[in-house]
Design an enzyme around this catalytic site. Structure first.
Site, mmCIF file in Angstrom:
data_model
loop_
_atom_site.group_PDB
_atom_site.id
_atom_site.type_symbol
_atom_site.label_atom_id
_atom_site.label_comp_id
_atom_site.label_asym_id
_atom_site.label_seq_id
_atom_site.Cartn_x
_atom_site.Cartn_y
_atom_site.Cartn_z
ATOM 1 N N ASP A 107 1.173 -1.347 -0.024
ATOM 2 C CA ASP A 107 0.349 -0.299 -0.278
ATOM 3 C C ASP A 107 1.112 1.059 0.620
ATOM 4 O O ASP A 107 0.582 2.735 0.478
ATOM 5 C CB ASP A 107 -1.029 -0.269 0.608
ATOM 6 C CG ASP A 107 -1.688 -1.177 1.370
ATOM 7 O OD1 ASP A 107 -2.020 -2.070 0.231
ATOM 8 O OD2 ASP A 107 -1.747 -1.892 2.246
ATOM 9 N N LYS A 132 2.027 2.244 -4.751
ATOM 10 C CA LYS A 132 1.897 1.521 -6.632
ATOM 11 C C LYS A 132 1.163 1.946 -7.493
ATOM 12 O O LYS A 132 1.708 2.664 -8.840
ATOM 13 C CB LYS A 132 2.162 -0.014 -6.207
ATOM 14 C CG LYS A 132 4.150 -0.501 -5.177
ATOM 15 C CD LYS A 132 3.595 -1.802 -5.422
ATOM 16 C CE LYS A 132 2.186 -2.530 -4.297
ATOM 17 N NZ LYS A 132 1.811 -2.431 -3.484
ATOM 18 N N GLY A 155 -4.813 -4.384 -3.951
ATOM 19 C CA GLY A 155 -5.489 -3.298 -4.009
ATOM 20 C C GLY A 155 -4.772 -1.391 -4.437
ATOM 21 O O GLY A 155 -4.932 -1.790 -3.521
ATOM 22 N N HIS A 156 -5.099 -1.807 -5.782
ATOM 23 C CA HIS A 156 -4.085 -0.267 -5.827
ATOM 24 C C HIS A 156 -5.098 0.551 -6.251
ATOM 25 O O HIS A 156 -5.909 0.584 -7.506
ATOM 26 C CB HIS A 156 -3.167 -1.060 -7.225
ATOM 27 C CG HIS A 156 -2.213 -1.480 -6.823
ATOM 28 N ND1 HIS A 156 -1.203 -1.916 -7.997
ATOM 29 C CD2 HIS A 156 -2.420 -2.388 -5.789
ATOM 30 C CE1 HIS A 156 -0.366 -3.389 -6.928
ATOM 31 N NE2 HIS A 156 -0.928 -3.671 -6.182
ATOM 32 N N GLN A 182 2.040 -6.109 -3.934
ATOM 33 C CA GLN A 182 2.712 -6.827 -2.248
ATOM 34 C C GLN A 182 3.465 -5.992 -2.087
ATOM 35 O O GLN A 182 3.264 -5.092 -2.705
ATOM 36 C CB GLN A 182 2.389 -7.475 -2.236
ATOM 37 C CG GLN A 182 0.597 -8.469 -2.000
ATOM 38 C CD GLN A 182 0.244 -8.930 -3.110
ATOM 39 O OE1 GLN A 182 0.987 -9.299 -3.981
ATOM 40 N NE2 GLN A 182 -0.690 -9.215 -2.923
HETATM 41 P P1 GDP Z 1 -0.238 0.639 -2.952
HETATM 42 O O1 GDP Z 1 -1.637 -1.036 -3.329
HETATM 43 O O2 GDP Z 1 0.307 0.547 -3.441
HETATM 44 O O3 GDP Z 1 -1.281 0.480 -4.728
HETATM 45 O O4 GDP Z 1 -1.505 1.513 -2.364
HETATM 46 P P2 GDP Z 1 -2.949 1.518 -2.246
HETATM 47 O O5 GDP Z 1 -3.513 2.047 -3.410
HETATM 48 O O6 GDP Z 1 -3.522 0.858 -1.257
HETATM 49 O O7 GDP Z 1 -2.209 3.044 -1.036
HETATM 50 C C1 GDP Z 1 -2.758 4.207 -0.729
HETATM 51 C C2 GDP Z 1 -3.710 5.673 -0.888
HETATM 52 O O8 GDP Z 1 -2.643 6.887 -1.185
HETATM 53 C C3 GDP Z 1 -4.194 5.460 -1.632
HETATM 54 O O9 GDP Z 1 -5.746 5.683 -1.318
HETATM 55 C C4 GDP Z 1 -3.741 6.418 -2.245
HETATM 56 O O10 GDP Z 1 -5.249 7.154 -3.211
HETATM 57 C C5 GDP Z 1 -3.394 7.150 -1.818
HETATM 58 N N1 GDP Z 1 -1.777 8.239 -2.101
HETATM 59 C C6 GDP Z 1 -0.892 7.852 -3.200
HETATM 60 N N2 GDP Z 1 -0.123 9.112 -2.982
HETATM 61 C C7 GDP Z 1 -0.612 9.670 -2.207
HETATM 62 C C8 GDP Z 1 0.019 10.371 -2.095
HETATM 63 O O11 GDP Z 1 1.049 11.510 -2.282
HETATM 64 N N3 GDP Z 1 -0.272 10.989 -0.700
HETATM 65 C C9 GDP Z 1 -1.857 10.954 -0.432
HETATM 66 N N4 GDP Z 1 -2.210 11.759 0.315
HETATM 67 N N5 GDP Z 1 -2.588 9.958 -0.504
HETATM 68 C C10 GDP Z 1 -1.593 8.787 -1.642
HETATM 69 P P1 IMO Z 2 -0.591 -3.520 -2.572
HETATM 70 O O1 IMO Z 2 -0.815 -4.323 -3.850
HETATM 71 C C1 IMO Z 2 -1.104 -4.961 2.164
HETATM 72 C C2 IMO Z 2 -1.269 -8.863 3.627
HETATM 73 C C3 IMO Z 2 -2.395 -9.436 4.416
HETATM 74 C C4 IMO Z 2 -1.357 -10.559 5.275
HETATM 75 C C5 IMO Z 2 -0.480 -10.686 4.247
HETATM 76 C C6 IMO Z 2 -1.062 -12.218 3.739
HETATM 77 O O2 IMO Z 2 -2.466 -3.463 -2.559
HETATM 78 O O3 IMO Z 2 0.065 -3.470 -1.171
HETATM 79 P P2 IMO Z 2 -2.159 -13.275 1.541
HETATM 80 O O4 IMO Z 2 -3.834 -12.415 1.578
HETATM 81 O O5 IMO Z 2 -1.788 -11.863 0.264
HETATM 82 O O6 IMO Z 2 -1.753 -14.033 1.507
HETATM 83 O O7 IMO Z 2 -2.013 -12.204 2.995
HETATM 84 O O8 IMO Z 2 -0.433 -10.014 3.082
HETATM 85 N N1 IMO Z 2 -1.390 -8.282 2.070
HETATM 86 C C7 IMO Z 2 -1.426 -6.906 1.576
HETATM 87 N N2 IMO Z 2 -0.961 -5.577 2.431
HETATM 88 N N3 IMO Z 2 -0.862 -4.660 0.698
HETATM 89 C C8 IMO Z 2 -1.371 -5.871 0.062
HETATM 90 O O9 IMO Z 2 -1.790 -5.298 -1.776
HETATM 91 C C9 IMO Z 2 -1.190 -6.722 0.072
HETATM 92 N N4 IMO Z 2 -1.927 -8.542 -0.075
HETATM 93 C C10 IMO Z 2 -1.161 -8.693 1.497
HETATM 94 O O10 IMO Z 2 -2.920 -7.819 5.010
HETATM 95 O O11 IMO Z 2 -0.640 -9.962 6.182
HETATM 96 MG MG MG Z 3 -2.833 -1.353 -1.606
#
Ligand code: GDP
Ligand code: IMO
Ligand code: MG
Length: 437
Positions: free
Chosen positions: A13, A16, A40-41, A230
């Protein structure tokens, strides 16, 4: 643009999705190489619409970009088709732009049932705690893949083989569910066979020989963005095992998960948040269990994009990112969510650990859980930049002085240049070193 891997440098998270979407403007192909719908991107488009993608690569919102789901990904057809329909409803063309590897493994209903049952069982045990998985069936699907029992996309195209494999697998899984996990609900062979036979009709148009597609693109000088899901500290080999996911989000995973040679990759961008978060259980040396951690969660809106769970929050851990930069050969860091730190009266950066037993200072990360339980972080403190605005900045040099001091120290500690700085979820809320984007 050089062929680039974009991967998470912490526990997931990191943003990416935002960085891939941003750089996809200059790419021909965006390819996901591992994981499944546990990812979840999040992508925020310039018109304000926000999307959370679980399986479709984060380049899909650029009409000229081709998207590939590689053989290393485990695909839940239910989640995939739902996602395709969702973005089609929003006016995005998917057909002819999305290609799925014929060798990718399928997530079956029993994988999700076993994932949840295994977690429930772990949670009941005295000593251990559950991993805290997303419940998406990821671990059990990779288990089947490596046990050579998995069902691949290509099997959907051959009804007889599909039926035979499903019958065999379901009989075995039902026995496991009933006898080991004491489950009251079991899988019904006929309804699963029927359901998966129907998937073939809708998925057929997307299925192809993706290694061939990608290697031809490389030969023709196209530019590739390879999207990790991840993160490195959740890697099955290099993460905080067993509190990890069941694939290789690290750089090597891009080659095995796509069927492309290492020499085709020109650079690796590690995406890191300006602080740290983690969802699920497992070690987290800089975790803050106080009001500062709560403030980070509130300001950063740190709730899981896939499960909605509150993310654990803490300061940036340079010991951990130094390690993941090393493992992945990270050429530059994309630092995200720097804006979130603007609400902090004071900002801290963990530069080393101290061993609690004898006070020895530790500079290198370890994935040994016992050692991680016996360290405490050593921090460098920085004055906050609360009243100072970052939004008007066009480059790193325009940022307020205290912010620059934090960035300089962080860059020094992770031993890698920061070339992208994100200060908001939108594409435009980004500062980048000239040549990169
Ligand atoms: P990912 O799994 O690595 O793609 O990241 P996620 O989408 O799960 O979580 C990142 C969260 O931070 C999302 O809600 C994005 O919209 C938000 N986000 C990304 N870059 C920034 C930033 O520079 N500032 C803020 N405030 N939010 C951001
Ligand atoms: P993105 O791509 C954050 C974590 C789960 C758990 C462990 C194993 O959005 O960064 P799983 O369901 O993969 O067997 O769970 O990995 N996990 C993540 N944490 N971001 C993710 O994906 C994750 N995908 C799995 O919370 O700790
Ligand atoms: Mg994510």
């Amino acid at each position: 643009m050089p062929n680039t891997i974009i991967l998470g440098a912490q526990w997931g998270d990191e943003g990416k999705g935002k960085i891939v979407d941003l750089l996809a403007a200059d790419a021909d192909i965006v390819a996901r190489y591992q994981g499944g719908a546990n990812a979840g991107h999040t992508i925020k488009l310039p018109d304000g619409r926000e999307f959370v993608l679980h399986l479709i690569p984060s380049g899909i919102f650029h009409p000229d970009v081709t998207c590939v789901i590689g053989n290393g990904v485990v695909i839940d057809p239910v989640a995939l088709l739902e996602e395709i329909h969702m973005i089609e409803r929003e006016g995005v063309l998917v057909r002819g732009r999305l290609f799925i590897s014929h060798n990718a493994h399928l997530i079956m209903p029993y994988h999700k049932m076993i994932d949840k049952a295994a977690e429930a069982r772990l949670a009941q045990q005295k000593d251990g705690s559950a991993v805290g998985t997303t419940g998406r069936g990821i671990g059990p699907a990779y288990e089947d893949k490596f046990a050579r029992k998995g069902i691949r996309i290509v099997d959907l195209l051959d009804r007889e083989t599909l039926r035979e494999k499903l019958r065999h697998n379901i009989a075995e899984k039902n026995e496991l569910l009933e006898k080991v996990y004491g489950a009251s609900e079991l899988c019904d062979v006929d309804s699963i066979i029927h359901e998966y036979e129907l998937f073939d009709q809708e998925m057929d148009v997307y299925i192809t020989d993706t290694p061939l597609l990608l290697n031809r693109a490389i030969r023709d000088g196209k530019s590739l963005l390879l999207e990790g899901a991840q993160a490195a500290l959740l890697d099955i080999d290099f993460g905080t095992y067993p509190y990890v996911t069941s694939s290789n989000p690290t750089a090597g995973g891009a080659c095995t998960g796509l069927g492309i040679p290492p020499m085709a990759i020109d650079r690796v961008i590690g995406v890191a948040k300006a602080y740290t978060t983690r969802v699920g259980n497992g070690p987290f040396p800089t975790e803050l269990l106080d009001e500062t951690g709560e403030l980070l969660r509130k300001v950063g809106r740190e709730y899981g994009a896939t499960t909605g769970r509150p993310r654990r929050c803490g300061w940036f851990d340079a010991v951990a990112v130094r390690y993941t930069n090393m493992i992945n050969g990270v050429s530059s860091v994309a630092l995200t969510k720097l804006d979130v730190l603007s609400d902090m009266p004071e900002v801290k950066l963990c530069t080393r650990y101290e061993r609690t037993t004898d006070g020895k200072q530790i500079e290198h990360f370890t994935t040994d859980l016992r050692q991680l339980a016996a360290i405490r972080p050593i921090y460098e403190s920085f004055e906050g930049w609360r009243a100072l605005d970052m939004k008007g900045a066009a480059s790193r040099e325009d940022l307020p002085r205290p912010v620059q001091k934090y960035l300089d120290a962080l860059e020094h500690e992770v031993e890698c240049p920061i070339e992208i700085i994100s200060i908001g979820a939108g594409r435009e809320e980004t500062l980048a070193a000239g040549s990169l984007v």
